[in-house]
Motif scaffolding. Structure first.
Motif, PDB file in Angstrom:
ATOM      1  N   ALA A   1      27.914  10.742  66.222  1.00 12.02           N
ATOM      2  CA  ALA A   1      28.175   9.331  65.910  1.00 12.02           C
ATOM      3  C   ALA A   1      28.046   8.483  67.172  1.00 12.02           C
ATOM      4  O   ALA A   1      27.434   7.408  67.148  1.00 12.02           O
ATOM      5  CB  ALA A   1      29.566   9.188  65.300  1.00 12.02           C
ATOM      6  N   ILE A   2      28.581   8.962  68.269  1.00 10.18           N
ATOM      7  CA  ILE A   2      28.472   8.233  69.532  1.00 10.18           C
ATOM      8  C   ILE A   2      27.007   8.046  69.910  1.00 10.18           C
ATOM      9  O   ILE A   2      26.566   6.938  70.213  1.00 10.18           O
ATOM     10  CB  ILE A   2      29.219   8.982  70.659  1.00 10.18           C
TER      11      ILE A   2
ATOM     12  N   GLU B   1      21.990   4.376  70.318  1.00 11.49           N
ATOM     13  CA  GLU B   1      20.533   4.272  70.205  1.00 11.49           C
ATOM     14  C   GLU B   1      20.099   2.826  70.454  1.00 11.49           C
ATOM     15  O   GLU B   1      20.429   1.925  69.701  1.00 11.49           O
ATOM     16  CB  GLU B   1      20.059   4.753  68.832  1.00 11.49           C
ATOM     17  N   GLY B   2      19.372   2.645  71.539  1.00  9.45           N
ATOM     18  CA  GLY B   2      18.797   1.334  71.831  1.00  9.45           C
ATOM     19  C   GLY B   2      19.747   0.319  72.436  1.00  9.45           C
ATOM     20  O   GLY B   2      19.347  -0.797  72.729  1.00  9.45           O
ATOM     21  N   ARG B   3      21.001   0.681  72.634  1.00  9.98           N
ATOM     22  CA  ARG B   3      21.913  -0.281  73.260  1.00  9.98           C
ATOM     23  C   ARG B   3      23.003   0.419  74.045  1.00  9.98           C
ATOM     24  O   ARG B   3      23.218   1.624  73.916  1.00  9.98           O
ATOM     25  CB  ARG B   3      22.531  -1.180  72.213  1.00  9.98           C
TER      26      ARG B   3
ATOM     27  N   VAL C   1      24.461   8.211  80.363  1.00  8.48           N
ATOM     28  CA  VAL C   1      24.793   7.748  81.714  1.00  8.48           C
ATOM     29  C   VAL C   1      25.790   6.606  81.565  1.00  8.48           C
ATOM     30  O   VAL C   1      25.858   5.971  80.507  1.00  8.48           O
ATOM     31  CB  VAL C   1      23.546   7.268  82.478  1.00  8.48           C
ATOM     32  N   ASN C   2      26.559   6.378  82.605  1.00 10.39           N
ATOM     33  CA  ASN C   2      27.544   5.302  82.516  1.00 10.39           C
ATOM     34  C   ASN C   2      27.467   4.381  83.723  1.00 10.39           C
ATOM     35  O   ASN C   2      27.025   4.760  84.803  1.00 10.39           O
ATOM     36  CB  ASN C   2      28.939   5.869  82.347  1.00 10.39           C
TER      37      ASN C   2
ATOM     38  N   SER D   1      25.231   4.523  77.979  1.00 12.40           N
ATOM     39  CA  SER D   1      23.948   4.433  77.282  1.00 12.40           C
ATOM     40  C   SER D   1      23.295   5.809  77.288  1.00 12.40           C
ATOM     41  O   SER D   1      23.671   6.689  78.052  1.00 12.40           O
ATOM     42  CB  SER D   1      23.044   3.400  77.962  1.00 12.40           C
ATOM     43  N   MET D   2      22.297   5.954  76.422  1.00 12.21           N
ATOM     44  CA  MET D   2      21.568   7.219  76.370  1.00 12.21           C
ATOM     45  C   MET D   2      20.772   7.379  77.638  1.00 12.21           C
ATOM     46  O   MET D   2      20.157   6.431  78.118  1.00 12.21           O
ATOM     47  CB  MET D   2      20.602   7.210  75.190  1.00 12.21           C
ATOM     48  N   ARG D   3      20.744   8.593  78.121  1.00 12.09           N
ATOM     49  CA  ARG D   3      20.006   8.805  79.350  1.00 12.09           C
ATOM     50  C   ARG D   3      18.502   8.803  79.097  1.00 12.09           C
ATOM     51  O   ARG D   3      17.733   8.346  79.922  1.00 12.09           O
ATOM     52  CB  ARG D   3      20.408  10.154  79.935  1.00 12.09           C
ATOM     53  N   ASP D   4      18.097   9.333  77.967  1.00  8.05           N
ATOM     54  CA  ASP D   4      16.671   9.499  77.706  1.00  8.05           C
ATOM     55  C   ASP D   4      16.383   9.303  76.222  1.00  8.05           C
ATOM     56  O   ASP D   4      17.013   9.920  75.366  1.00  8.05           O
ATOM     57  CB  ASP D   4      16.252  10.917  78.111  1.00  8.05           C
TER      58      ASP D   4
END
Lengths: 114, 114
Positions: free
Chosen positions: B23-24, B29-31, B63-64, B74-77
């Motif tokens: 869920a996290i 995704e995208g933000r 990453v934070n 946010s997503m790293r990749d």
DNA sequence: ATAATATATTCGAAGGATCGAATATTCCGA
DNA sequence: TCGGAATATTCGATCCTTCGAATATATTAT
């Protein structure tokens, strides 16, 4: 998105969350192998492989076909193969960081004696 | 393929193998979202979210970025986003079987009282 | 400085996963 | 029918994960 769907996806990932099961799935990419062949290629205990296959079966990541004495396994859906391919790309892309991660893992593995 | 690579991949899957962490990742995704926003959107304990974020951080899936009082994740990749998209396709493709799987899961969940 | 807010960490209990050893099942050939 | 080969299941010990409760840390505002 309802939590049951998150649970479903998490369960798929859980099924893939073991080195032996990853190895099995990669061996099954594009071909069918018997339990015995998997056992031989992986060099592990018969019972252990069978247990891991049971996990993959339960989550329907593989299908099996009986042929006489043997049971042949194959991937149920090539989408999973695509997922594994993406993971390979991810690995290559972050090779440097991955190395460090692997080092840490190895360290902790050594420390905990596994 | 050496076992260390299988372990690496298995560890990534392990990090994704929990409904809350799925869920996290889908929310990210995208933000970018702060820990607090994630907490609010998911309606869960602060400590719990923070623990799950720690798992995702440890495996470098997110990453934070600190901004004053807050921490934004946010997503790293985007590759991981692709993996999640493939899982959605997989789910839709096998909707019927998935339903049955979910039913069984719900049953066992009810039985074990969770 | 102090308080308040946002986030992270630690702890212990409870449940889940993994392994090898032992046992069971299924199928085929003698 | 009996024995052997291939695979699956069960069991118990050990380790790993998850949770909420409590506590710690860091940052801003007063």
């Amino acid at each position: 998105m309802p939590d049951s769907l998150h649970r479903f996806k998490a369960d798929i990932f859980q099924a893939l969350a073991h080195p032996t099961r990853i190895a099995i799935m990669e061996l099954l990419e594009g071909r069918e192998l018997s339990a015995g062949e998997l056992m031989e290629k992986l060099g592990m205990e018969q019972a252990n492989i069978s247990q891991h296959l049971a996990v993959l079966r339960a989550k329907q990541l593989v299908v099996n076909r009986k042929a006489g004495n043997q049971v042949f396994y194959s991937m149920r859906d090539p989408i999973i193969s695509k997922v594994l391919a993406l993971m390979r790309r991810y690995f290559q892309k972050h090779l440097k960081d991955t190395m460090e991660l692997l080092d840490e893992m190895d360290d902790s593995v050594l420390r905990s004696g596994r």
